[in-house]
Design an enzyme around this catalytic site. Sequence first.
Site, PDB file in Angstrom:
ATOM      1  N   CYS A   2       0.819  -1.198   0.000  1.00  0.00           N
ATOM      2  CA  CYS A   2       0.000   0.000   0.000  1.00  0.00           C
ATOM      3  C   CYS A   2       0.855   1.251   0.000  1.00  0.00           C
ATOM      4  O   CYS A   2       2.074   1.204  -0.140  1.00  0.00           O
ATOM      5  CB  CYS A   2      -0.902   0.007   1.240  1.00  0.00           C
ATOM      6  SG  CYS A   2      -1.767  -1.550   1.520  1.00  0.00           S
ATOM      7  N   GLY A 357      13.763 -13.327  -7.376  1.00  0.00           N
ATOM      8  CA  GLY A 357      14.997 -13.938  -6.875  1.00  0.00           C
ATOM      9  C   GLY A 357      15.979 -12.930  -6.321  1.00  0.00           C
ATOM     10  O   GLY A 357      17.169 -13.231  -6.193  1.00  0.00           O
TER      11      GLY A 357
END
Length: 613
Positions: A2, A357
């Site tokens: 958010c 990753g």
Amino acid sequence: MCGIYGSTISYNDETVREKMGRISFRGPDYTGIKRYDKVVFAHNRLAIIDLDTRSNQPFTYLHLHIVFNGEIYNYKDIRKDLERQNYQFRTSSDTEVICAAYLAYGADCLTRFNGMFAFVIYDTLKNELFGARDRFGKKPFYYAHDHGDFEFASQPSQISIHRDLNVDEKAINQYLIWGYVPEPQSIFAEVKQLPAAHYFTYQLASSKLKTTEYWTLDYGWKNKFAGSYDEAKEALEVILADAVKIRMNADVPLGVFLSGGIDSSLIAAMATKEIDHVKTFSIKFNEKGFDESAYAKQVAQHLGTDHHTIECNYNDGIELIENFNQYYDEPFADSSAIPTMLLAKHTRKHVTVALSGDAGDEAFLGYHRYKWIKQVNNLFYAPHTIRKAIGGIINQSPKYKHKLIAMGIAMEDVENLYVKMFGNMENSWVKQPDLAKYNSLMHVLTNPSKPLLERISDFDIKTYLNGDINTKVDRASMAFSLESRSPLMDYRVIEFSRSLPTSYKYNSGNQKRILKDILFDRVPAQIFDRPKAGFTMPFQNWFRAELKEYVMDNLSEQNLKNIPGIHVKRTQEIIQEHMTGKWNRYPQIWKLLVLSQWLIKNKKSEQKVSLVA
């Protein structure tokens, strides 16, 4: 995931909505504004967990009010512990768990959280604000503390609305050195960043602000792993599997970024063990040497994922370049932000959460530069005078790579060489380069408790991972309302990697050894039998061809004169060195383009912006 905001300044709702509208892309599902005594909180929500409106923010739990950006991945386990202590819950969100944990454990709750977060709690009984940022700075937190008031936000442009802020020339100097504005500074003199792994308290009655560090790396190598390689591999596999599992908790569609490299392939492989029909996403460049999409496709086919390849050309790049500062707010010079934004933009069409990753290279010694510095280190046993003489001879070569080698071996020590060569600290164009931030971190690079590669890894986690990688991914993903989660940045993974002997990660030139061995139990090793490639745009070529006119127009002599603290003539030489092919100067050119456009945009804005020394 958010955008948050709060203030003790008496802004009306219209102004607060304007501040939240500035970052509407961070949370398009709901905007909430609430007032509590002299404090206003606001929140833009991207709903991921407990999609019900009961979990909208600002959120109230007993006498606590909270705005929160991020995810607490282990919140279910924490909730069970709290329920045994008779804490009650009315939602299934992690937001409520943060509040209860704060009541139960105080500031120590932060050491129990496994996640990425920036939050502020208003404790009405204490008349105090308590806020914190996660261990690696994955979620941003900016604040202004002046004239007895306190204002905080996810991005600095929120604070700049309806305030006269000064652009900090010292921050520009730091940007020209590091490629980003390092914490605790921001581009504005009046605005600071809460450092990663820190919390703060703000007393509303006295306006007193205090910041405290709650976690740090094991620089002393006190917790060395004493087991065998096979035992380490087994232990890491368990930690990684859980790190992936807890990050797959979402009430919205989830996928995986898959570059075809070791790290993302390992995450994708582990994700397929948790859920069926995993969606994977990679980006494709048409330029030779920049496209690894074929390898990503091979991995996806082996794992049986629903794979999506996103094509990119320079027209896509130019569009995002022109809108870059809308999302990044501050000058930011990592050009891989552009393909990251493209990947996020198209991934968001299919999912709301994506695993990545990130952190594998820093934690497990995967970058090319680690191998290079390991090899070069032997030269530094020779006296400095001899190395300088050899460097002078090599410097006669017209090839820029030879000149880099000459400059490198003439450096005083290998630690300074590392920062100069791989920290992008080409500062001959900066009038008075401020190395205070670098000097404050020299204890990490010169730590006698660890060998060279471990010291460099610590330094990169503290600087590059925190200030560059996490800023890049947060802004790029949130620009398109996409949540990015990195299992390799689980603090348990990082701490375990820091405890391992170097040979478990780097052995006879085999980089990321332990990650590879875990991966190759799941995906054929021959797919990865190729040189490592970075995730970057082909700017080196584009700046000399398709984008040459764009570069020269934007970096005209007049625009360069508007950049404080640089030698204009030397800067022009650097640009020409690239255009003629003498040197590869695209990182410096990109750095200048971003900064010049940011300064132009802000000088044209309604706010009054002046430069301070």
